[in-house]
Design a protein around this motif. Structure first.
Motif, mmCIF file in Angstrom:
data_model
loop_
_atom_site.group_PDB
_atom_site.id
_atom_site.type_symbol
_atom_site.label_atom_id
_atom_site.label_comp_id
_atom_site.label_asym_id
_atom_site.label_seq_id
_atom_site.Cartn_x
_atom_site.Cartn_y
_atom_site.Cartn_z
ATOM 1 N N ARG A 201 0.821 -1.222 0.000
ATOM 2 C CA ARG A 201 0.000 0.000 0.000
ATOM 3 C C ARG A 201 0.849 1.262 0.000
ATOM 4 N NH1 ARG A 201 -5.558 -0.770 1.230
ATOM 5 N NH2 ARG A 201 -6.003 -2.991 1.435
ATOM 6 N N GLY A 202 2.184 1.103 -0.148
ATOM 7 C CA GLY A 202 3.034 2.285 -0.343
ATOM 8 C C GLY A 202 3.913 2.654 0.836
ATOM 9 N N VAL A 203 3.777 1.953 1.968
ATOM 10 C CA VAL A 203 4.593 2.291 3.144
ATOM 11 C C VAL A 203 6.059 1.956 2.851
ATOM 12 C CG1 VAL A 203 5.059 1.656 5.558
ATOM 13 C CG2 VAL A 203 2.679 1.881 4.750
ATOM 14 N N ASP A 204 6.979 2.884 3.168
ATOM 15 C CA ASP A 204 8.420 2.613 3.034
ATOM 16 C C ASP A 204 8.920 1.955 4.315
ATOM 17 O OD1 ASP A 204 8.451 3.752 0.555
ATOM 18 O OD2 ASP A 204 9.696 5.484 1.105
ATOM 19 N N ILE A 205 9.366 0.718 4.213
ATOM 20 C CA ILE A 205 9.923 0.037 5.390
ATOM 21 C C ILE A 205 11.431 0.263 5.378
ATOM 22 C CG2 ILE A 205 10.265 -2.212 6.508
ATOM 23 C CD1 ILE A 205 7.515 -3.012 5.404
ATOM 24 N N LEU A 206 11.916 1.038 6.355
ATOM 25 C CA LEU A 206 13.336 1.421 6.392
ATOM 26 C C LEU A 206 14.021 0.626 7.495
ATOM 27 C CD1 LEU A 206 12.780 5.298 6.126
ATOM 28 C CD2 LEU A 206 13.167 3.678 4.248
ATOM 29 N N GLN A 207 14.608 -0.512 7.122
ATOM 30 C CA GLN A 207 15.307 -1.332 8.112
ATOM 31 C C GLN A 207 16.697 -0.740 8.367
ATOM 32 O OE1 GLN A 207 13.917 -5.730 7.876
ATOM 33 N NE2 GLN A 207 14.281 -5.146 5.769
#
Ligand code: FAD
Ligand code: PYC
Length: 419
Positions: A201-207
């Motif tokens: 859905r467009g969320v940026d997951i920044l690990q």
């Protein structure tokens, strides 16, 4: 895998042959943008679920989820996966039951099998005091429209034939209760399912992006400082179980929270022999058998405060003694792995969800030993709270200001075995 979620037998065979080399990532690894509409700090179940529901329920998709390590390796990946909604007070019943209901549809909602197994959650009693408390809880839970039943000795024997029901044991079992909709789910799958669906859905997951501070101007949050630079957002939700006080301090306020180690262990795998979940708050152990056949068990927190993700040997020793007392049949089973997590506990053993003294900064923490089961419900109401700027009605009783108003929600009994 992400692009094509319908797998044919041919694609499975192809992937098996090439050792997953050509699998698409389940979520992207984008570079951080300079700013977002919202940032969620913490890539455990609570943070991931919050990001997902922000996008799904509120259309807020310009969101970064910021995690200092890989997602799902905090408490979410360390817990014993027990799910239930058998809490005493109305406020707790509302949030844990919302969560259980969301769990019941989660695999379909996320298109990811979270392996929910509603095998029943049994609490056993060993003396008249235990039984009075168990009966009181069963009645309170039923008054909230949630399933809960008393169990006779005959019913216990039928449900768990391997449980030691001898009247000659040190703490004889004399009865119990069951929540049949309780059980377990696969912890990694919950984290991965939410991550993939949020990314979709467009969320940026920044690990590997650690929050080192907050930029606050005139009492309002403007963004987070990270090891990858400053990221701006007018709304920030923090869900960093085990480190909530650390981040609160960086934002300039204190939380009424203590951080303790909680440990668990698993045995070597056995053939299916134990088909439910059992808790004893008196001899102090809880057990279930995982789908891999391992016995999964745990007991109480270590009494001291610590940020070390391990537990002390005396808790381990008591836990195993209690397990063997209840299940003499397991006395020769070898234990395989032991580990710990850090749980944040509030004085009333209930969570904090909502606003903080800093405008635009929201915290979700204090789930203590019981926050795996609440991931969907907590994410749902926390997302609403962040999106609307006002608490969801189910989250409202869990506001931080209850520690000044005195409207505490004492759930120490429901935490039972663990603290
Ligand atoms: P976490 O999964 O811990 O995620 C928080 C994340 O925040 C971590 O990934 C961490 O790396 C990240 N983070 C921290 N600081 C920063 C920073 N500065 N910047 C960026 N990221 C940061 N609950 C149940 O309901 N049932 C059970 O059976 C159960 N058993 C348990 C057994 C054990 C041994 C333990 C330890 C806990 C258990 N729990 C159980 C409790 C449950 O695991 C937790 O309440 C729940 O997982 C908390 O989820 P979370 O997403 O809030 O935290
Ligand atoms: O909250 O049900 C629970 C639980 C079980 C083990 C640890 N927490």
């Amino acid at each position: 895998m992400k692009k094509n979620k319908r797998y044919s037998i041919f694609s499975l065979l192809r992937n098996a042959r090439n050792y997953h080399e050509n699998w698409a990532e389940a979520w992207r690894s984008p570079e951080p943008k300079p700013s977002y509409d919202a940032i969620i700090v913490g890539g455990g179940g609570h943070g991931l679920a919050t990001a997902y529901y922000l996008a799904k329920e509120h259309g807020i998709t310009n969101v970064a989820l910021v995690e200092k390590g890989p997602i799902g390796l905090g408490n979410t990946g360390r817990n014993t996966t027990v799910i239930r909604s058998n809490y005493l007070w109305d406020e707790s019943a509302a949030i844990y039951e919302l969560s259980l209901k969301l769990f019941e549809g989660l695999s379909q909602d996320l298109n990811f099998n979270v392996m929910l197994s509603q095998r029943g959650l049994i609490s056993i009693g060993h003396n008249q005091h235990d039984m009075r408390e168990i009966r009181r809880r069963v009645n309170a839970i039923r008054l909230n429209g949630i399933d809960s039943e008393m169990l006779s000795m005959a019913e216990l024997r039928e449900l768990v034939p391997i449980l030691n029901l001898s009247p000659n044991s040190r703490y004889p079992v004399i009865g119990g209760s069951i929540q049949r909709r309780g059980g377990i789910a696969r912890h990694d799958a919950v984290a991965w399912g939410y991550a993939r669906a949020a990314d979709d859905r467009g969320v940026d997951i920044l690990q590997h992006t650690e929050v080192t501070g907050f930029r606050i101007q005139g009492g309002r949050v403007e963004g987070v400082e990270t090891n990858r630079g400053f990221i701006a957002a007018p709304k920030i939700g923090v869900a960093v179980a085990g480190h909530s006080s650390v981040l609160a301090e960086k934002a300039g306020f204190r939380l009424p929270i203590e951080s303790h180690p909680l440990q668990a262990l698993v045995s070597e795998p056995l053939k299916p022999i134990f088909h439910t979940v059992i808790m004893s708050a008196t001899v102090h152990v809880y057990l279930n058998q995982s789908d891999r056949g391992e016995l999964v068990m745990g007991a109480g927190i270590d009494a001291f405060n610590s940020y070390a993700q391990r537990g002390s040997p005396m808790i381990l020793e008591d836990m195993l003694a209690a397990a063997v007392e209840l299940f003499p049949i397991f006395s020769r089973v070898k234990m395989m792995r032991q580990w710990g997590g850090i749980v944040d506990i509030c004085p009333d053993a209930s969570p904090i969800i909502g606003k903080t003294p800093v405008a635009g900064l929201y915290f979700n923490c204090g789930w203590g030993t019981g926050g795996f089961k609440s991931i969907p419900g907590s994410g749902f109401v926390f997302a609403h709270t962040i999106a609307q700027g006002e608490p969801h009605e189910i989250a409202a009783p869990f506001a931080l200001d209850r520690f000044t108003s005195g409207a505490l929600i004492d759930e120490h009994g429901a935490a039972g075995v663990a603290h």
